[in-house]
Design an enzyme around this catalytic site. Sequence first.
Site, PDB file in Angstrom:
ATOM      1  N   GLY A 244      32.754  41.754  33.827  1.00 29.06           N
ATOM      2  CA  GLY A 244      33.052  41.404  32.459  1.00 29.06           C
ATOM      3  C   GLY A 244      31.627  41.294  31.391  1.00 29.06           C
TER       4      GLY A 244
ATOM      5  CB  THR B  35      30.189  36.248  30.332  1.00 25.27           C
ATOM      6  OG1 THR B  35      31.558  36.346  29.440  1.00 25.27           O
ATOM      7  CG2 THR B  35      29.559  35.058  30.289  1.00 25.27           C
TER       8      THR B  35
ATOM      9  CG  ASP C 147      33.577  36.551  38.044  1.00 24.34           C
ATOM     10  OD1 ASP C 147      33.344  37.097  36.687  1.00 24.34           O
ATOM     11  OD2 ASP C 147      34.508  36.851  38.502  1.00 24.34           O
ATOM     12  N   GLY C 148      32.598  35.252  35.121  1.00 27.13           N
ATOM     13  CA  GLY C 148      33.139  34.721  34.037  1.00 27.13           C
ATOM     14  C   GLY C 148      34.730  34.392  34.043  1.00 27.13           C
TER      15      GLY C 148
ATOM     16  N   GLY D 185      40.893  37.990  35.723  1.00 28.28           N
ATOM     17  CA  GLY D 185      41.612  39.182  35.659  1.00 28.28           C
ATOM     18  C   GLY D 185      41.645  40.133  34.678  1.00 28.28           C
ATOM     19  N   GLY D 186      41.425  39.574  33.300  1.00 30.34           N
ATOM     20  CA  GLY D 186      41.341  40.353  32.126  1.00 30.34           C
ATOM     21  C   GLY D 186      40.563  41.665  32.269  1.00 30.34           C
TER      22      GLY D 186
ATOM     23  CD  GLU E 103      36.812  39.103  38.675  1.00 32.67           C
ATOM     24  OE1 GLU E 103      36.146  39.753  37.748  1.00 32.67           O
ATOM     25  OE2 GLU E 103      37.846  38.785  38.496  1.00 32.67           O
TER      26      GLU E 103
ATOM     27  CE  LYS F 139      36.536  34.453  27.329  1.00 36.47           C
ATOM     28  NZ  LYS F 139      35.688  34.949  28.406  1.00 36.47           N
TER      29      LYS F 139
HETATM   30  C1  5RP Z   1      37.662  40.377  34.928  1.00 28.20           C
HETATM   31  C2  5RP Z   1      37.269  38.762  34.776  1.00 28.20           C
HETATM   32  C3  5RP Z   1      36.499  38.292  33.697  1.00 28.20           C
HETATM   33  O1  5RP Z   1      35.536  37.497  34.371  1.00 28.20           O
HETATM   34  C4  5RP Z   1      37.103  37.877  32.559  1.00 28.20           C
HETATM   35  O2  5RP Z   1      37.966  38.790  32.014  1.00 28.20           O
HETATM   36  C5  5RP Z   1      36.265  37.436  31.564  1.00 28.20           C
HETATM   37  O3  5RP Z   1      35.529  38.633  30.821  1.00 28.20           O
HETATM   38  P1  5RP Z   1      34.598  38.383  29.578  1.00 28.20           P
HETATM   39  O4  5RP Z   1      33.341  37.871  30.373  1.00 28.20           O
HETATM   40  O5  5RP Z   1      34.387  39.842  29.119  1.00 28.20           O
HETATM   41  O6  5RP Z   1      35.194  37.663  28.740  1.00 28.20           O
HETATM   42  O7  5RP Z   1      38.098  38.088  35.148  1.00 28.20           O
HETATM   43  O8  5RP Z   1      38.469  40.648  36.094  1.00 28.20           O
END
Ligand code: 5RP
Length: 215
Positions: free
Chosen positions: A27, A29, A79-80, A93-94, A101, A119
């Site tokens: 992602g 972040t 992870d984000g 999972g966005g 993950e 968030k």
């Molecule tokens: C990817 C994810 C990302 O961590 C989530 O979508 C956040 O993304 P971003 O850091 O772009 O806001 O779960 O599958």
Amino acid sequence: MSEAKKRAAEKALQYVEDGMIVGVGTGSTVAYFIDGLAQFRDRIQGAVSSSEQSTARLRAHGIEVLDLNNAGTLALYVDGADECDPHKRLIKGGGAALTREKIIAEASKVFVCIVDPSKRVPILGKFPLPVEVIPMARSLVAREILRMTGGQPVWRDGVVTDNGNWILDIHNLSIVDPVTVERELNQIPGVVSVGLFARRPADVVIVGGEPPTVL
Ligand code: 5RP
């Protein structure tokens, strides 16, 4: 928002230690985290990546990408998230990378989640909950989701995951018991994984305010 993401990512670099194999999420972040991790390139053993996207960025920085099967238990996973509740349970999972993950989160001793302040939520579910499904089971799983949760499953048409599967996003959920919802959705034949990280939540959440907060 991107400044907040960057602040959270830079704070997470404090958890990186010499000799580590670092689990790396996916992602925008995490992209900042990978850019910062480049300075540790010669001090860490390498990284285990959760997506083709992160793998490409890691390699572009000269960071070795290792196979989880040869890495054993990881000391750290960064992870984000799309949503984070007060118990550090997450919707992820966005970016459609939820399955890898989740595997890496499970394989890691410490899961550090990096988010911008938007968030944080009191109850998960405003962000549509991603579910990775085997393509032939898409309609079956959608019907079961509707029956079990009352939420509206919407096919993320055109998106194919790194595992060759499809994504259903469940709208209109208010997830008061995330552990149960995660367990029950996981039982539906054809579900590969659910973007609820409740059974294995984050251990640490870094919110990229000014200054960043560590929860
Ligand atoms: C990817 C994810 C990302 O961590 C989530 O979508 C956040 O993304 P971003 O850091 O772009 O806001 O779960 O599958």
